[in-house]
Design a protein around this motif. Structure first.
Motif: not given
Ligand code: HEC
Ligand code: HEC
Length: 446
Positions: A70-71, A89, A110, A117, A120, A158
Motif C-alpha cells: 500500500i502507498s 479507508a 481504518i 490533501i 494542505r 505537512l
Molecule cells: C490506509 C489509507 C491511508 C494511507 C495509506 C495514507 N493515508 Fe493519509 N490519511 C488517511 C486517513 C484515514 C487520514 C485521517 C486520519 C485521522 O484524522 O485520524 C489521513 C490523513 C492524512 C493527512 C492529513 C490531512 C488533514 O487535513 O488533516 C495527510 C496530509 C495525509 N493523510 C497524507 C498521507 C501521506 C503523505 C501518506 C503516505 C506517507 C498517507 N497519507 C498514507 C488515510 C491514509
C-alpha cells in the motif's frame, strides 16, 4: 403592435431589476471577500524539481509500507479527489482502488475517512488530522503523537504529518507476523509502537538499498551525505510534492474573487452570501482555508470500528485532550474542492454533499433518522444506533449550528451551488501525476 411594446418594456424592466439585484449581490460579495481576506494566500515555499520528483516517487511507492502492499496514493489518489472514495479507508492487506477496494482477511477498517490533501501545503495550516493531533509550526515547534521522538529537520506541518502513516499499523506498517507481498518477514511490523524512530530508520535502510532512490535523494539534497539522510528528508520531499501538485486557486469561486464577475452564476452568488451570512457556515468554515482548524461536535452519526480507548465509538478530539467539551468533536474540514471528495464527514457517514449540508441544518433529525443501509454492507452494523450515545452527542452540539431562522429550500440549493463552485478544474485532471513505475519496482496499481 401595442401589445408587443408593452411586453418588451416589461421584459426590459425585469432585466433591469435583475441586473440591479445582480450588482447589489456582487457588491455585497466583494465587501465580504475584502473584509474577510478570503482571496489572500501566503506565498508557497519554492521547491526544487528534484525534491518534488523524489516526493512523487515516495508517494506512489509501496516500499514505504510494511507488507509492500500500500502507498500513500492508495488512500489519497489523484484520480479520486486526493482521497479514496470510501467512507472509511482500507489499509494494510487490502486490494484494489476506490470503491472497488476490498478488505484483507482478518483486518479492520481504518476508523476514519481519508481526507483530501488539497491546499494542505498552505502556510496557514497549523493542524493536521480530524482530531488535530498534529499541530504547531516551524517557529513554535510541533506537537505530535511521537512527542520528543519526532526527528528534527521537518520543514512544515505537512512534512510532520507524513512521518505518521508509515508508523500506523493499520494504515501502512502491518502486524507482527505479517509477510510482505514477496514473502519476506515484515521487519517494520516487529518494532514496538513506542519506537517510531526505529521504524523511520529501518525504512531509510530499505530505501538506501535501491540505487535509483540514492540517485533521487542525492539530486534532491545535494551536499547531504548518504549516512545523514533520514526519513525527515523523505517526509520533506513528500510534503514538497503534495504542496506543489495539490495546491489550486483556480476554481470558479477563486476566479470570481479575483474579479471575474461572471465566473459563477447567480445561485452560487446567493449561496456565498448565505454561507458568509445568514447560514453562519463561515463561523466554522472560515478564512481562506474555509476551516477555523478547531474541532466541533456537530453530531455526525457514529460508525466504524471506533478509535483508541473509546472503541466502538470515536470520540474525536476528546481522545487527545480528555476534555468533555471535546467529545465527538472533529476538525472543521476545508471545503475547497469538497464536491469531489465524498463520502463526507470524518467517517464518510454521508454519500451526498446535499446530505452533508442538510445534516448541519437539523443534526437531531439527521442523527435520529440516519439510514445506515446506504453504507457498504460490512459497515452497516457498526452504526451506533444507540439512544444513549445519540443523546450524549446531541446534548452538546455546537451552538453555532443554531440559526435564527431556518433556511428555505431555495437557499439550501443556493448554498449547494456555491459549494459546487469551489471545484477546480485542475483538481479533476491529476492522472498525469501517477508514475508508470517506481524505483522499488513494486506495482504502482492497487
Ligand atoms: C490506509 C489509507 C491511508 C494511507 C495509506 C495514507 N493515508 Fe493519509 N490519511 C488517511 C486517513 C484515514 C487520514 C485521517 C486520519 C485521522 O484524522 O485520524 C489521513 C490523513 C492524512 C493527512 C492529513 C490531512 C488533514 O487535513 O488533516 C495527510 C496530509 C495525509 N493523510 C497524507 C498521507 C501521506 C503523505 C501518506 C503516505 C506517507 C498517507 N497519507 C498514507 C488515510 C491514509
Ligand atoms: C459549528 C461549526 C460548523 C458550522 C457552523 C458549519 N460547519 Fe460544516 N462542518 C463542521 C465540522 C466540524 C464538520 C466535520 C464533522 C465531522 O466529520 O464529524 C463539517 C463538515 C462539513 C462538510 C463535509 C466536508 C467533508 O469534507 O467531509 C460540508 C460540505 C460542510 N460542513 C458544509 C457546511 C455548510 C454549507 C455550512 C453552513 C450551512 C456549515 N458546514 C456550517 C463544522 C461546521
Amino acid at each position: 403592435m401595442k401589445k408587443t411594446i408593452s411586453l418588451f418594456s416589461l421584459t426590459g424592466a425585469a432585466i433591469l431589476l435583475l441586473a440591479f439585484t445582480g450588482r447589489e449581490l456582487d457588491n455585497a460579495l466583494r465587501n465580504i471577500i475584502q473584509q474577510k481576506g478570503l482571496n489572500q494566500h501566503a506565498p508557497l515555499p519554492g521547491f526544487s524539481a528534484a525534491k518534488v520528483e523524489l516526493g512523487r516517487m515516495l508517494f506512489f511507492d509501496k516500499i514505504l509500507s510494511g507488507n509492500k502492499d500500500i502507498s500513500c496514493a492508495t488512500c489519497h489518489h489523484p484520480a479520486l479527489g486526493s482521497a479514496d472514495a470510501l467512507p472509511l479507508a482500507i489499509g494494510v492487506g487490502g486490494q484494489g482502488l476506490g470503491v472497488e477496494r476490498q478488505m484483507g482477511k482478518g483486518r479492520e477498517r481504518i476508523p476514519r475517512n481519508s481526507p483530501d490533501i488539497f491546499n494542505r501545503g498552505a502556510k496557514e495550516w497549523h493542524t493536521m488530522f480530524w482530531d488535530n493531533r498534529v499541530s504547531g509550526d516551524i517557529m513554535a515547534g510541533y506537537e505530535s503523537p511521537a512527542d520528543e521522538k519526532l526527528i528534527d529537520g521537518l520543514e512544515s506541518i505537512l512534512a510532520v504529518q507524513a512521518m505518521f502513516p508509515v508508523t500506523s499499523r493499520d494504515e501502512m506498517r502491518g502486524e507482527i507476523g505479517d509477510r510482505t507481498v514477496k514473502g519476506e518477514i515484515n521487519e517494520l511490523a516487529l518494532i514496538s509502537n513506542a519506537m517510531p524512530q526505529v521504524v523511520w530508520h529501518r525504512l531509510m535502510l530499505r530505501l538506501k538499498k535501491i540505487p535509483k532512490y540514492i540517485e533521487l535523494f542525492e539530486a534532491a539534497y545535494p551536499g547531504v551525505a548518504l549516512e545523514d539522510l533520514g526519513f525527515q528528508h523523505a517526509a520533506n520531499a513528500i510534503a514538497a510534492f503534495e504542496t506543489e501538485e495539490f495546491t489550486f486557486h483556480d476554481s470558479p469561486w477563486d476566479l470570481y474573487m479575483d474579479g471575474v464577475t461572471n465566473a459563477i452564476d447567480e445561485s452560487a452568488k446567493r449561496g456565498a452570501v448565505l454561507f458568509y451570512g445568514k447560514a453562519n457556515c463561515s463561523s466554522c468554515h472560515s478564512g481562506n482555508l474555509m476551516s477555523d482548524q478547531q474541532a466541533h461536535n456537530i453530531g455526525v452519526p457514529q460508525l466504524g470500528p471506533g478509535k483508541g480507548n473509546s472503541e466502538p465509538l470515536d470520540v474525536g478530539r476528546y481522545l487527545e485532550t480528555g476534555d468533555q467539551a471535546d467529545a465527538f468533536a472533529f476538525r472543521t474540514p476545508s471545503l475547497k474542492n469538497t464536491a469531489i471528495t465524498g463520502p463526507w464527514m470524518h467517517n464518510g457517514a454521508y454519500n451526498t454533499l446535499e446530505d452533508a449540508v442538510r445534516h448541519h441544518l437539523d443534526p437531531k433529525q439527521y442523527l435520529q433518522q440516519y439510514d445506515a443501509s446506504k453504507l457498504p454492507e460490512e459497515l452497516r452494523a457498526t452504526f451506533q444506533d444507540n439512544e444513549e450515545v445519540k443523546q450524549r452527542m446531541l446534548g452538546q452540539i455546537d451552538q453555532r449550528l443554531k440559526l435564527e431562522k431556518p433556511l428555505a429550500e431555495q437557499e439550501i440549493e443556493n448554498i449547494l451551488s456555491f459549494l459546487y463552485a469551489l471545484t477546480d478544474q485542475s483538481a479533476l485532471e491529476l492522472e498525469h501525476l501517477v508514475p508508470t513505475k517506481v524505483p522499488s519496482g513494486l506495482p504502482v496499481k492497487d
